[in-house]
Design a protein around this motif. Structure first.
Motif, mmCIF file in Angstrom:
data_model
loop_
_atom_site.group_PDB
_atom_site.id
_atom_site.type_symbol
_atom_site.label_atom_id
_atom_site.label_comp_id
_atom_site.label_asym_id
_atom_site.label_seq_id
_atom_site.Cartn_x
_atom_site.Cartn_y
_atom_site.Cartn_z
ATOM 1 N N LEU A 279 0.831 -1.207 0.000
ATOM 2 C CA LEU A 279 0.000 0.000 0.000
ATOM 3 C C LEU A 279 0.865 1.257 0.000
ATOM 4 N N VAL A 280 1.967 1.238 0.741
ATOM 5 C CA VAL A 280 2.875 2.394 0.760
ATOM 6 C C VAL A 280 3.391 2.689 -0.640
ATOM 7 N N ASP A 281 3.755 1.643 -1.396
ATOM 8 C CA ASP A 281 4.254 1.841 -2.765
ATOM 9 C C ASP A 281 3.172 2.427 -3.662
ATOM 10 N N VAL A 282 1.916 1.941 -3.476
ATOM 11 C CA VAL A 282 0.825 2.436 -4.320
ATOM 12 C C VAL A 282 0.541 3.899 -4.022
ATOM 13 N N VAL A 283 0.457 4.257 -2.746
ATOM 14 C CA VAL A 283 0.151 5.645 -2.377
ATOM 15 C C VAL A 283 1.297 6.579 -2.779
ATOM 16 N N GLY A 284 2.536 6.098 -2.697
ATOM 17 C CA GLY A 284 3.674 6.944 -3.038
ATOM 18 C C GLY A 284 3.701 7.358 -4.491
ATOM 19 N N GLY A 285 3.133 6.530 -5.381
ATOM 20 C CA GLY A 285 3.147 6.877 -6.801
ATOM 21 C C GLY A 285 1.792 7.300 -7.328
ATOM 22 N N ILE A 286 0.888 7.709 -6.478
ATOM 23 C CA ILE A 286 -0.469 8.030 -6.886
ATOM 24 C C ILE A 286 -0.508 9.346 -7.664
ATOM 25 N N ASP A 287 -1.357 9.389 -8.673
ATOM 26 C CA ASP A 287 -1.601 10.610 -9.433
ATOM 27 C C ASP A 287 -3.108 10.747 -9.574
ATOM 28 N N ALA A 288 -3.734 11.366 -8.580
ATOM 29 C CA ALA A 288 -5.185 11.501 -8.556
ATOM 30 C C ALA A 288 -5.555 12.674 -7.673
ATOM 31 N N ASP A 289 -6.819 13.102 -7.811
ATOM 32 C CA ASP A 289 -7.322 14.170 -6.940
ATOM 33 C C ASP A 289 -7.889 13.616 -5.640
ATOM 34 N N ARG A 290 -8.469 12.416 -5.742
ATOM 35 C CA ARG A 290 -9.037 11.783 -4.563
ATOM 36 C C ARG A 290 -8.552 10.345 -4.492
ATOM 37 N N LEU A 291 -8.363 9.877 -3.258
ATOM 38 C CA LEU A 291 -7.870 8.525 -3.037
ATOM 39 C C LEU A 291 -8.700 7.882 -1.932
ATOM 40 N N ILE A 292 -9.249 6.704 -2.239
ATOM 41 C CA ILE A 292 -10.045 5.961 -1.261
ATOM 42 C C ILE A 292 -9.326 4.648 -0.977
ATOM 43 N N ILE A 293 -8.979 4.437 0.288
ATOM 44 C CA ILE A 293 -8.292 3.223 0.722
ATOM 45 C C ILE A 293 -9.230 2.493 1.675
ATOM 46 N N ARG A 294 -9.544 1.240 1.342
ATOM 47 C CA ARG A 294 -10.544 0.523 2.137
ATOM 48 C C ARG A 294 -10.161 -0.958 2.227
ATOM 49 N N THR A 295 -10.435 -1.552 3.388
ATOM 50 C CA THR A 295 -10.151 -2.983 3.541
ATOM 51 C C THR A 295 -11.249 -3.801 2.884
ATOM 52 N N GLY A 296 -10.893 -5.044 2.511
ATOM 53 C CA GLY A 296 -11.894 -5.952 1.980
ATOM 54 C C GLY A 296 -12.696 -6.584 3.102
ATOM 55 N N THR A 297 -13.603 -7.458 2.734
ATOM 56 C CA THR A 297 -14.394 -8.181 3.734
ATOM 57 C C THR A 297 -13.669 -9.471 4.119
ATOM 58 N N ASP A 298 -14.140 -10.089 5.194
ATOM 59 C CA ASP A 298 -13.475 -11.295 5.697
ATOM 60 C C ASP A 298 -13.512 -12.441 4.703
ATOM 61 N N ASN A 299 -14.581 -12.528 3.899
ATOM 62 C CA ASN A 299 -14.735 -13.664 2.986
ATOM 63 C C ASN A 299 -14.296 -13.356 1.565
ATOM 64 N N SER A 300 -13.588 -12.246 1.357
ATOM 65 C CA SER A 300 -13.113 -11.898 0.023
ATOM 66 C C SER A 300 -11.621 -12.168 -0.077
ATOM 67 N N ASP A 301 -11.121 -12.204 -1.309
ATOM 68 C CA ASP A 301 -9.693 -12.424 -1.540
ATOM 69 C C ASP A 301 -8.899 -11.128 -1.453
ATOM 70 N N THR A 302 -9.583 -9.996 -1.342
ATOM 71 C CA THR A 302 -8.914 -8.697 -1.317
ATOM 72 C C THR A 302 -8.643 -8.273 0.111
ATOM 73 N N ALA A 303 -7.395 -7.954 0.399
ATOM 74 C CA ALA A 303 -7.049 -7.429 1.719
ATOM 75 C C ALA A 303 -7.312 -5.931 1.778
ATOM 76 N N VAL A 304 -6.824 -5.198 0.781
ATOM 77 C CA VAL A 304 -6.992 -3.739 0.726
ATOM 78 C C VAL A 304 -7.257 -3.350 -0.718
ATOM 79 N N SER A 305 -8.218 -2.470 -0.913
ATOM 80 C CA SER A 305 -8.490 -1.924 -2.247
ATOM 81 C C SER A 305 -8.181 -0.435 -2.244
ATOM 82 N N VAL A 306 -7.580 0.019 -3.332
ATOM 83 C CA VAL A 306 -7.188 1.428 -3.481
ATOM 84 C C VAL A 306 -7.821 1.957 -4.757
ATOM 85 N N VAL A 307 -8.602 3.030 -4.630
ATOM 86 C CA VAL A 307 -9.274 3.633 -5.778
ATOM 87 C C VAL A 307 -8.825 5.078 -5.886
#
Length: 339
Positions: A279-307
């Motif tokens: 996540l640190v690498d993703v946020v460090g190279g971000i080029d956007a006006d807004r950034l949403i960082i959210r954890t996944g659910t317990d039964n999903s394969d995603t730990a963290v999603s970044v939009v």
């Protein structure tokens, strides 16, 4: 709780039961024919062995308890048929104590109804053989007293076990409550320390300037306010590296929102730190006006999603008002998978 080994209890009960067989042998000359008495001794020894060496289930199996009740009249018929009801038979009535020993075992192993039925059957047989006075001379009253004492002790032991279980449950609840309070205290202290670390320098600057802040300081106050909000809503998404990169992104003009919905709670610490390093690498190279960082659910394969979103409007008013109905263009969609 203090307990004795099962083999010790069984051994003592076996010795006590064997004592009745010794009495039977010592008085084998009293009956008119010793053969039925020998058969009674064998049946008694078999019933005792079954009752003592059966699996330690509680209560005793119903068939075993019924066998102990049925063995009473069988032994009575075999032995009493060879005795004179009006003579002094001495230890020749050994079977009475033996039957009541079986009934005590039945009582202790959780079958009180069968035990008291056995007492009643034995009383009826002895009275039918001689007269009510034989209840005293044959030891029926003493045997019934043993059964009554065993019943009282069984009830006391059951209540003691229930009280011990209740105390154990209370102890577990008290330990859980204490652990919960300690966790809350630690979390509160940790959050306060983090808040102090974030806000104290700016607060001292505000005091030193008398509240006269320039535009840069005012923007920094907004960034600090957002960082404090992250401490509340970000939870396990936060490490020192993540905080630093998110603050750097905010200072570049990126509006960052962090939400931990509990998707990292069950993740091992090493896996969580690995996901946040990505996540640190993703946020460090971000080029956007807004950034949403959210954890996944317990039964999903995603730990963290970044939009990452870029505002397509001229003044960004809709985004400032929280309107996400399509005025923003998605520039980044990154999912950090669970290991």
């Amino acid at each position: 709780m203090i307990s004795s080994p099962r083999f010790l209890v069984i051994g003592l009960a076996a010795l006590f039961s064997a004592y009745h067989l010794v009495l039977a042998l010592s008085s084998i000359s009293v009956p008119r024919d010793p053969a039925p008495v020998v058969v009674a001794m064998v049946l008694y020894a078999a019933a005792t062995a079954i009752s003592l060496w059966a699996p330690a289930a509680k209560p005793m199996p119903g068939w075993n308890a019924a066998l102990n009740v049925a063995i009473g009249p069988v032994l009575s018929i075999l032995v009493l048929s060879q005795l004179d009801p009006h003579a002094e038979n001495g230890y020749a009535t050994w079977f009475v104590a033996g039957v009541f020993t079986l009934l005590v075992i039945t009582m202790v192993r959780g079958q009180p109804v069968f035990a008291w039925i056995g007492v009643g059957v034995t009383v009826i047989v002895i009275v039918a053989w001689a007269d009510p006075l034989a209840l005293v001379t044959a030891g029926v009253f003493g045997g019934a007293m043993w059964v009554a004492i065993a019943h009282a002790l069984s009830i006391a032991l059951v209540r003691a076990e229930q009280d011990a279980a209740q105390y154990a449950r209370a102890g577990i609840k008290a330990a859980e409550w204490q652990a919960n309070q300690e966790a809350l205290l630690y979390e509160r202290r940790h959050r306060l320390e983090q808040m102090d670390k974030l806000a104290a320098p700016m607060l001292r600057r505000i005091v030193a300037s008398g509240g006269d802040l320039g535009p840069e300081d005012r923007r920094e106050c907004l960034h600090l306010e957002a960082a404090i909000r992250d401490e509340i809503r970000g939870r396990l998404l936060l490490t020192d590296d993540v905080r630093a990169e998110v603050m750097a992104a905010r200072r570049r003009g990126v509006h960052v929102t962090m939400l931990d919905d509990g998707g990292l709670d069950a993740l091992p610490e090493s896996d969580r730190l690995a996901a946040l390093a990505e996540l640190v690498d993703v946020v460090g190279g971000i080029d956007a006006d807004r950034l949403i960082i959210r954890t996944g659910t317990d039964n999903s394969d995603t730990a963290v999603s970044v939009v990452g979103l870029r505002e397509t409007g001229d003044d960004g008013t809709a985004a400032a008002l929280g309107d996400d109905d399509g005025d923003d263009e998605v520039t980044l969609w990154h999912e950090i998978r669970r290991p």
